[in-house]
Design a protein around this motif. Structure first.
Motif, short mmCIF file in Angstrom:
data_model
loop_
_atom_site.label_atom_id
_atom_site.label_comp_id
_atom_site.label_asym_id
_atom_site.label_seq_id
_atom_site.Cartn_x
_atom_site.Cartn_y
_atom_site.Cartn_z
N PRO A 186 0.82 -1.23 0.00
CA PRO A 186 0.00 0.00 0.00
C PRO A 186 0.85 1.27 0.00
CG PRO A 186 -0.81 -1.56 1.63
CD PRO A 186 0.51 -2.08 1.16
N VAL A 187 2.01 1.21 0.67
CA VAL A 187 2.90 2.39 0.73
C VAL A 187 3.46 2.67 -0.68
CG1 VAL A 187 5.03 3.32 1.76
CG2 VAL A 187 3.56 1.84 3.12
N LEU A 188 3.74 1.59 -1.41
CA LEU A 188 4.30 1.74 -2.76
C LEU A 188 3.24 2.29 -3.72
CD1 LEU A 188 7.20 0.92 -3.22
CD2 LEU A 188 6.40 -1.18 -4.28
N GLU A 189 2.03 1.80 -3.55
CA GLU A 189 0.96 2.21 -4.48
C GLU A 189 0.65 3.70 -4.37
OE1 GLU A 189 -0.01 -0.07 -6.60
OE2 GLU A 189 -1.68 0.94 -7.58
N THR A 190 0.86 4.27 -3.16
CA THR A 190 0.61 5.72 -3.01
C THR A 190 1.65 6.54 -3.79
OG1 THR A 190 2.00 5.98 -1.05
CG2 THR A 190 -0.33 5.49 -0.65
N GLN A 191 2.78 5.89 -4.13
CA GLN A 191 3.84 6.62 -4.85
C GLN A 191 3.63 6.57 -6.35
OE1 GLN A 191 7.76 5.48 -3.09
NE2 GLN A 191 6.51 4.59 -1.50
N LYS A 192 3.04 5.46 -6.81
CA LYS A 192 2.79 5.32 -8.26
C LYS A 192 1.69 4.29 -8.46
CE LYS A 192 5.25 4.36 -12.52
NZ LYS A 192 6.43 3.71 -13.09
N THR A 193 0.64 4.68 -9.11
CA THR A 193 -0.45 3.73 -9.35
C THR A 193 0.09 2.57 -10.20
OG1 THR A 193 -1.96 5.58 -9.29
CG2 THR A 193 -2.81 3.54 -10.25
N GLY A 194 -0.21 1.35 -9.75
CA GLY A 194 0.25 0.17 -10.50
C GLY A 194 1.59 -0.36 -9.99
N ALA A 195 2.23 0.37 -9.06
CA ALA A 195 3.57 -0.04 -8.60
C ALA A 195 3.53 -1.37 -7.84
CB ALA A 195 4.18 1.05 -7.72
N ALA A 196 2.46 -1.62 -7.09
CA ALA A 196 2.38 -2.85 -6.30
C ALA A 196 2.35 -4.06 -7.24
CB ALA A 196 1.15 -2.82 -5.41
N LYS A 197 1.49 -4.01 -8.24
CA LYS A 197 1.35 -5.14 -9.18
C LYS A 197 2.65 -5.32 -9.98
CE LYS A 197 -2.37 -6.85 -12.20
NZ LYS A 197 -1.79 -8.07 -12.53
N ALA A 198 3.24 -4.21 -10.39
CA ALA A 198 4.48 -4.29 -11.18
C ALA A 198 5.58 -4.96 -10.36
CB ALA A 198 4.92 -2.89 -11.61
N LEU A 199 5.68 -4.61 -9.07
CA LEU A 199 6.71 -5.22 -8.22
C LEU A 199 6.45 -6.72 -8.07
CD1 LEU A 199 9.22 -4.71 -6.37
CD2 LEU A 199 7.62 -4.58 -4.47
N LEU A 200 5.20 -7.07 -7.77
CA LEU A 200 4.86 -8.48 -7.58
C LEU A 200 5.20 -9.30 -8.83
CD1 LEU A 200 1.40 -8.00 -5.84
CD2 LEU A 200 3.30 -9.32 -4.89
N GLU A 201 4.94 -8.73 -9.98
CA GLU A 201 5.19 -9.46 -11.24
C GLU A 201 6.68 -9.61 -11.55
OE1 GLU A 201 2.70 -7.39 -14.00
OE2 GLU A 201 0.93 -8.55 -13.40
N ASN A 202 7.49 -8.78 -10.88
CA ASN A 202 8.94 -8.78 -11.13
C ASN A 202 9.72 -9.71 -10.19
OD1 ASN A 202 11.22 -7.68 -12.47
ND2 ASN A 202 11.62 -6.40 -10.67
N ILE A 203 9.00 -10.30 -9.19
CA ILE A 203 9.70 -11.10 -8.17
C ILE A 203 10.14 -12.44 -8.74
CG2 ILE A 203 9.43 -12.25 -5.91
CD1 ILE A 203 9.53 -9.13 -5.81
N LYS A 204 11.40 -12.79 -8.47
CA LYS A 204 11.95 -14.02 -9.06
C LYS A 204 11.96 -15.19 -8.07
CE LYS A 204 14.71 -11.11 -12.03
NZ LYS A 204 14.21 -9.83 -11.47
N SER A 205 11.66 -14.93 -6.80
CA SER A 205 11.76 -15.97 -5.77
C SER A 205 10.68 -17.04 -5.91
CB SER A 205 11.57 -15.36 -4.38
OG SER A 205 12.48 -14.34 -4.17
N ARG A 206 11.03 -18.22 -5.40
CA ARG A 206 10.01 -19.29 -5.37
C ARG A 206 8.87 -18.90 -4.40
NH1 ARG A 206 11.06 -25.55 -3.40
NH2 ARG A 206 8.88 -26.16 -3.33
N TYR A 207 9.26 -18.34 -3.25
CA TYR A 207 8.25 -17.98 -2.25
C TYR A 207 8.18 -16.47 -2.05
CZ TYR A 207 8.58 -22.89 -0.86
OH TYR A 207 8.56 -24.26 -0.87
N MET A 208 7.01 -16.01 -1.61
CA MET A 208 6.85 -14.60 -1.20
C MET A 208 6.07 -14.60 0.11
SD MET A 208 5.31 -12.58 -4.45
CE MET A 208 5.51 -13.17 -6.13
N LEU A 209 6.41 -13.64 0.97
CA LEU A 209 5.59 -13.38 2.15
C LEU A 209 5.15 -11.93 2.05
CD1 LEU A 209 4.41 -13.91 4.98
CD2 LEU A 209 6.67 -13.44 5.95
N VAL A 210 3.84 -11.74 1.94
CA VAL A 210 3.28 -10.39 1.74
C VAL A 210 2.36 -10.09 2.93
CG1 VAL A 210 1.94 -8.91 0.19
CG2 VAL A 210 3.30 -10.78 -0.76
N THR A 211 2.60 -8.99 3.62
CA THR A 211 1.73 -8.69 4.76
C THR A 211 1.14 -7.28 4.67
OG1 THR A 211 3.30 -7.73 6.36
CG2 THR A 211 3.22 -10.14 6.25
N PHE A 212 0.08 -7.09 5.44
CA PHE A 212 -0.64 -5.82 5.48
C PHE A 212 -1.01 -5.50 6.93
CE2 PHE A 212 -1.41 -7.86 1.46
CZ PHE A 212 -1.22 -6.83 0.55
#
Ligand code: SAM
Length: 259
Positions: A186-212
């Protein structure tokens, strides 16, 4: 750039509150606001408010100083000083009672985790190091936080490192077994619309931990769990699937694995 604009930018870059933030982030915030505001004074005020919302609100220069002091006490053998240090960043403060449970649950869904990439890490890699996760790369626009992490890592001989990096202006390229995005999207999205999705799509790891967060910084419960559930679930990249979702304390967590 005229002289007045140059002086305002230079004052902002060297101000007590923002001297520790990635200069590119500060410059970008300033120029974005000069496009929106006719008066330099208004642009400067708006840039400061923006920088406060994306980083200054979580740890102030005085809190950083106090965290540094508490960490030195911890390194000198005062065990209680570790928790004191964690209380100076709002995110580790909110998580201090539940961190061990949260990581135990999230990581139990994953096979061997040797390397961790902690995006917009605050001082969380110190918490991870204390729990025995000592192979972490932390990235954050706050160079002061990165410095604290590096000092601890050096002292305890962890492989953990941190560096100042803006995840929007300079997306991460590093690979790791798991990428953490804790209270970040949410902090990223306030800086640029679409930034959250773009970051998620760029992740190369097998696992992700995403919290809110499920409550505001001020402690108000305003339906955030439901809001972020709906907001996040439609952004999950096609490459990954949710393998666990839970709420602990005031944190909503998703563990994801590559399909
Ligand atoms: C809510 S705090 C979360 C800190 C940490 N992930 C945790 O949960 O303990 C948000 C963090 O995002 C960082 N941040 C904000 N915008 C960023 C950006 N564009 N690139 C990198 N870090 C950013 C802030 O400096 C702050 O440390």
């Amino acid at each position: 750039m005229d002289n007045r604009t140059e002086k305002a930018l230079s004052d902002l870059l060297t101000s007590k509150k923002y001297a520790d933030i990635c200069p590119d982030t500060v410059k970008n915030a300033f120029f974005e606001q000069t496009k929106r505001h006719g008066k330099l004074k208004d642009a400067d005020k708006a840039a400061r408010a923006h920088l406060h919302a994306i980083t200054g609100a979580f740890i102030s220069p005085d809190e950083l100083k106090n965290a540094k002091k508490a960490l030195s006490e911890w390194m000198a053998g005062d065990e209680d000083a570790f928790v004191r240090a964690m209380l100076y960043h709002s995110s580790t403060r909110e998580r201090v009672q539940i961190a061990e449970k949260l990581y135990a649950r999230a990581f139990s869904a994953c096979e061997e985790l040797k390397t961790i990439l902690d995006l917009a890490c605050g001082i969380n890699p110190i918490f991870l190091g204390k729990m025995g996760y000592t192979n972490v790369l932390g990235l954050d626009i706050h160079a002061g936080c990165a410095q604290l992490i590096n000092e601890c890592a050096q002292f305890f001989k962890w492989n953990t490192r941190a560096k100042a990096q803006d995840l929007i202006l300079n997306p991460p390229e590093e690979e790791a077994d798991i990428t953490l995005m804790m209270k970040l999207l949410p902090v990223l999205e306030t800086q640029k619309t679409g930034a959250a999705k773009a970051l998620l799509e760029n992740i190369k790891s097998r696992y992700m931990l995403v919290t809110f967060p499920t409550q505001t910084l001020g402690g108000k419960k305003v339906g955030m769990e439901r809001h972020y559930t709906e907001w996040f679930e439609e952004k999950i990249p096609e490459t990954h699937k949710v393998i666990d979702r839970f709420v602990i304390g005031n944190e909503l967590a998703y563990t994801l694995e590559r399909k």
